[in-house]
Motif scaffolding. Structure first.
Motif, short mmCIF file in Angstrom:
data_model
loop_
_atom_site.label_atom_id
_atom_site.label_comp_id
_atom_site.label_asym_id
_atom_site.label_seq_id
_atom_site.Cartn_x
_atom_site.Cartn_y
_atom_site.Cartn_z
N UNK A 80 0.83 -1.20 0.00
CA UNK A 80 0.00 0.00 0.00
C UNK A 80 0.86 1.25 0.00
N UNK A 81 1.95 1.23 0.77
CA UNK A 81 2.85 2.38 0.84
C UNK A 81 3.44 2.69 -0.53
N UNK A 82 3.96 1.67 -1.21
CA UNK A 82 4.58 1.88 -2.51
C UNK A 82 3.55 2.33 -3.54
N UNK A 83 2.37 1.76 -3.49
CA UNK A 83 1.31 2.16 -4.42
C UNK A 83 0.95 3.64 -4.24
N UNK A 84 0.80 4.07 -2.99
CA UNK A 84 0.47 5.47 -2.71
C UNK A 84 1.59 6.41 -3.13
N UNK A 85 2.85 6.01 -2.84
CA UNK A 85 3.98 6.85 -3.20
C UNK A 85 4.10 7.00 -4.72
N UNK B 208 3.96 10.38 -6.83
CA UNK B 208 5.10 10.76 -7.67
C UNK B 208 4.70 10.89 -9.13
N UNK B 209 3.73 10.10 -9.57
CA UNK B 209 3.23 10.22 -10.94
C UNK B 209 2.56 11.58 -11.14
N UNK B 210 1.74 11.98 -10.17
CA UNK B 210 1.10 13.30 -10.24
C UNK B 210 2.13 14.42 -10.14
N UNK B 211 3.13 14.22 -9.28
CA UNK B 211 4.18 15.21 -9.13
C UNK B 211 4.96 15.38 -10.43
N UNK B 212 5.26 14.25 -11.09
CA UNK B 212 5.98 14.30 -12.35
C UNK B 212 5.23 15.09 -13.41
N UNK C 209 16.33 10.83 -2.82
CA UNK C 209 16.55 9.73 -1.88
C UNK C 209 15.23 9.20 -1.37
N UNK C 210 15.21 7.91 -1.11
CA UNK C 210 14.05 7.28 -0.48
C UNK C 210 14.56 6.34 0.60
N UNK C 211 13.93 6.37 1.75
CA UNK C 211 14.32 5.50 2.85
C UNK C 211 13.10 4.70 3.29
N UNK C 212 13.28 3.41 3.43
CA UNK C 212 12.20 2.54 3.88
C UNK C 212 12.46 2.19 5.34
N UNK C 213 11.70 2.79 6.24
CA UNK C 213 11.91 2.59 7.67
C UNK C 213 11.21 1.31 8.12
N UNK C 214 11.99 0.31 8.43
CA UNK C 214 11.44 -0.98 8.83
C UNK C 214 12.51 -1.82 9.50
N UNK C 215 12.06 -2.81 10.26
CA UNK C 215 13.01 -3.77 10.84
C UNK C 215 13.11 -5.03 9.99
N UNK D 135 10.20 3.33 -5.06
CA UNK D 135 9.27 4.20 -5.81
C UNK D 135 9.96 4.78 -7.04
N UNK D 136 9.15 5.33 -7.96
CA UNK D 136 9.70 5.83 -9.21
C UNK D 136 9.23 7.26 -9.49
N UNK D 137 10.15 8.05 -10.03
CA UNK D 137 9.85 9.40 -10.49
C UNK D 137 10.32 9.49 -11.94
N UNK D 138 9.44 9.97 -12.83
CA UNK D 138 9.74 9.95 -14.27
C UNK D 138 10.05 8.53 -14.74
N UNK D 139 9.38 7.56 -14.11
CA UNK D 139 9.57 6.14 -14.44
C UNK D 139 10.98 5.64 -14.13
N UNK D 140 11.73 6.38 -13.36
CA UNK D 140 13.06 5.97 -12.93
C UNK D 140 13.03 5.70 -11.44
N UNK D 141 13.60 4.57 -11.05
CA UNK D 141 13.56 4.17 -9.65
C UNK D 141 14.40 5.09 -8.77
#
Length: 217
Positions: A8-13, A17-21, A37-43, A51-57
Motif C-alpha cells: 500500500x505504501x509503494x502504491x500510494x507513493x 510521484x506520478x502526479x508530481x511528475x 533519496x528514499x528510505x524505507x523505515x522498517x526492521x 518508488x519511481x519518479x519519471x519512471x526511474x527508480x
C-alpha cells in the motif's frame, strides 16, 4: 511520506510521484531523480521495489539527513549521535581558548551555553536511541567538564558534575523532551494540533520519542 503495509505504501507513493511528475513537466521544472533519496523505515530485511519518479527508480538509501538529523532505516540514531559527538569534539578543540582552564568565562557558560546546544539539538527525537549510544555523549561531556575545571585524574566524573550542578546528558535531554511535548500538546497552530498522538505505554511504541515521558525512562 507514507506509513502502512509495504504494498500500500509503494502504491500510494508511486501515485503521488506520478502526479508530481506531471505537475513538474507542466510547469517546466526539472528534477534530477538521481539526486533524490528514499528510505524505507522498517526492521524487516526484505524491502519492496523502490518508488519511481519519471519512471526511474529512486533507490532505497540506508539513511538520510532531514533538518540536521540523520535518520537511518531502523531509526537507531546511532549514526546521528556519532556525527554530533564528532562535531562537539571538533568544536571543543577549536574553542579551547574559551573552554580551557585559563579561560575567564564561567564554568556554566562554558558547558551549558557553548557546547550543550550542539549535543542536544533535536534530542526529543533521537533520545529514543539505546543508552549505549547516549553514553558517547556522556563521555564527551565528562571530558569537557574535566578539561574546563582542570580537575585531577583521580576525581570521579560524578563528583565533578555534582560540584558543577551539571546533570547527566540522559537526564538533561529528558527534561528537554518534557518541555517540548508539553509545548506541542498546548500549541495553537492547527497543523501541530493535527499531529497524531500515540500511546507511549504500548510495547510497540517503546522506541518512539514520547516514551521518554513515562516514569523510569
Amino acid at each position: 511520506m507514507r506509513t502502512g503495509e509495504s504494498n500500500k505504501v509503494i502504491e500510494d507513493l508511486n501515485n503521488y510521484l506520478d502526479q508530481l511528475g506531471k505537475w513538474l513537466i507542466m510547469w517546466k521544472i526539472k528534477v534530477n531523480s538521481d539526486k533524490c533519496e528514499a528510505v524505507y523505515f522498517t526492521r524487516c530485511r526484505k524491502v519492496p521495489e523502490p518508488p519511481k519518479l519519471y519512471r526511474r527508480a529512486i533507490n532505497w538509501s540506508i539513511e538520510t539527513k532531514y533538518l540536521g538529523v540523520t535518520l537511518d532505516s531502523r531509526l537507531t540514531y546511532d549514526k546521528h549521535i556519532i556525527n554530533i559527538n564528532k562535531k562537539t569534539r571538533r568544536a571543543k578543540a577549536k574553542l579551547y581558548p574559551l573552554l580551557g582552564r585559563k579561560s575567564k568565562l564561567s564554568l556554566q557558560t562554558k558547558l551549558k551555553t557553548i557546547l550543550r546546544p550542539k549535543m542536544t539539538y533535536a534530542s526529543p527525537v533521537w533520545r529514543a536511541a539505546a543508552n549505549t549510544h547516549i553514553q558517547k555523549l556522556e563521555s564527551t561531556q565528562n571530558i569537557v567538564a574535566r578539561q574546563s575545571t582542570n580537575t585531577h585524574w583521580y576525581i570521579r566524573n560524578r563528583y565533578i558534575l555534582k560540584d558543577l550542578r551539571l546533570s547527566p546528558v540522559i537526564s538533561h535531554v529528558k527534561n528537554l523532551a518534557i518541555k517540548f511535548f508539553h509545548n506541542v500538546d498546548n500549541h495553537t497552530n492547527e497543523a501541530v494540533k493535527e499531529i497524531p498522538i500515540y500511546d507511549p505505554t504500548n510495547p510497540k511504541k517503546k522506541k518512539r520519542p514520547r516514551t521518554l515521558l513515562l516514569p523510569g525512562n
